[in-house]
Design a protein around this motif. Sequence first.
Motif, short mmCIF file in Angstrom:
data_model
loop_
_atom_site.label_atom_id
_atom_site.label_comp_id
_atom_site.label_asym_id
_atom_site.label_seq_id
_atom_site.Cartn_x
_atom_site.Cartn_y
_atom_site.Cartn_z
N UNK A 299 0.84 -1.18 0.00
CA UNK A 299 0.00 0.00 0.00
C UNK A 299 0.88 1.25 0.00
N UNK A 300 0.49 2.24 -0.74
CA UNK A 300 1.24 3.48 -0.86
C UNK A 300 0.90 4.42 0.29
N UNK A 301 1.92 5.03 0.86
CA UNK A 301 1.75 5.99 1.95
C UNK A 301 1.62 7.38 1.33
N UNK A 302 0.40 7.89 1.28
CA UNK A 302 0.16 9.20 0.68
C UNK A 302 0.46 10.35 1.64
N UNK A 303 0.85 10.04 2.88
CA UNK A 303 1.16 11.12 3.83
C UNK A 303 2.41 11.89 3.43
N UNK A 304 3.22 11.32 2.54
CA UNK A 304 4.43 12.01 2.09
C UNK A 304 4.33 12.44 0.63
N UNK A 305 3.14 12.35 0.06
CA UNK A 305 2.94 12.72 -1.34
C UNK A 305 3.21 14.20 -1.54
N UNK A 306 3.92 14.54 -2.62
CA UNK A 306 4.19 15.94 -2.96
C UNK A 306 3.37 16.32 -4.18
N UNK A 307 2.54 17.34 -4.03
CA UNK A 307 1.70 17.81 -5.12
C UNK A 307 2.52 18.70 -6.05
N UNK A 308 2.23 18.60 -7.33
CA UNK A 308 2.85 19.51 -8.30
C UNK A 308 2.23 20.89 -8.11
N UNK A 309 3.06 21.90 -8.13
CA UNK A 309 2.56 23.27 -7.97
C UNK A 309 1.50 23.58 -9.02
N UNK A 310 1.68 23.05 -10.21
CA UNK A 310 0.73 23.31 -11.29
C UNK A 310 -0.65 22.72 -11.02
N UNK A 311 -0.77 21.80 -10.07
CA UNK A 311 -2.07 21.19 -9.79
C UNK A 311 -2.76 21.78 -8.56
N UNK A 312 -2.11 22.70 -7.88
CA UNK A 312 -2.70 23.23 -6.64
C UNK A 312 -4.05 23.87 -6.86
N UNK A 313 -4.22 24.58 -7.96
CA UNK A 313 -5.51 25.20 -8.25
C UNK A 313 -6.60 24.19 -8.52
N UNK A 314 -6.21 22.95 -8.84
CA UNK A 314 -7.19 21.90 -9.10
C UNK A 314 -7.58 21.13 -7.85
N UNK A 315 -6.82 21.32 -6.76
CA UNK A 315 -7.13 20.59 -5.53
C UNK A 315 -7.50 21.51 -4.37
N UNK A 316 -7.48 22.82 -4.62
CA UNK A 316 -7.86 23.78 -3.59
C UNK A 316 -8.87 24.75 -4.19
N UNK B 39 -9.92 15.31 -9.34
CA UNK B 39 -8.48 15.51 -9.48
C UNK B 39 -7.71 14.61 -8.51
N UNK B 40 -8.19 14.48 -7.29
CA UNK B 40 -7.53 13.61 -6.31
C UNK B 40 -7.61 12.14 -6.74
N UNK B 41 -8.72 11.75 -7.35
CA UNK B 41 -8.84 10.38 -7.88
C UNK B 41 -7.83 10.16 -9.01
N UNK B 42 -7.66 11.15 -9.86
CA UNK B 42 -6.68 11.04 -10.96
C UNK B 42 -5.28 10.89 -10.39
N UNK B 43 -4.93 11.71 -9.42
CA UNK B 43 -3.61 11.64 -8.78
C UNK B 43 -3.41 10.27 -8.14
N UNK B 44 -4.43 9.79 -7.45
CA UNK B 44 -4.35 8.48 -6.80
C UNK B 44 -4.11 7.38 -7.83
N UNK B 45 -4.86 7.39 -8.90
CA UNK B 45 -4.72 6.37 -9.95
C UNK B 45 -3.33 6.42 -10.57
N UNK B 46 -2.84 7.63 -10.89
CA UNK B 46 -1.51 7.75 -11.49
C UNK B 46 -0.43 7.23 -10.55
N UNK B 47 -0.58 7.51 -9.26
CA UNK B 47 0.42 7.10 -8.28
C UNK B 47 0.39 5.60 -8.04
N UNK B 48 -0.78 5.05 -7.83
CA UNK B 48 -0.91 3.61 -7.54
C UNK B 48 -0.48 2.76 -8.73
N UNK B 49 -0.89 3.14 -9.92
CA UNK B 49 -0.61 2.33 -11.10
C UNK B 49 0.62 2.78 -11.88
#
Length: 123
Positions: A1-18, A31-41
């Motif tokens: 399982x991936x530990x997302x507590x240390x995940x670093x967001x791309x600055x370019x995506x901040x406007x999409x998650x806030x 957007x968070x689902x997309x990030x999750x899918x990209x990271x897990x797979x």
Amino acid sequence: MIDFSTYKFRCSSLGDIIAPSGKLTQGIKSELKRIHTETVYEVTKDITSKYFEKGIINESDGLDILNKYLYPELFLNKNEQFYSNDFICGTPDVIVNNEIIYDIKNAWDIFTFRDASLSHQYT
């Protein structure tokens, strides 16, 4: 399982998650689902369009205009350095005197330029 507590967001995506409202919107969830899918797979969803391509092609022209009209006394170069802290990461387009960061955007045409405005993603 991936530990997302240390995940670093791309600055370019901040406007999409806030959201400006601070609320968790459906768009942020997507957007968070997309990030999750990209990271897990370990895949990325490449998005391209003629608008993105033109922006990339004209980025140096945007840098030239920034240099000519706002900083004629300096010679600004495209930043190539990647930055990261505990939460975010990215490569800003231009950094002036280690104080001001610019993200260069180019309008598609005079009509999109006329209607352009800063969104919460860039303020």
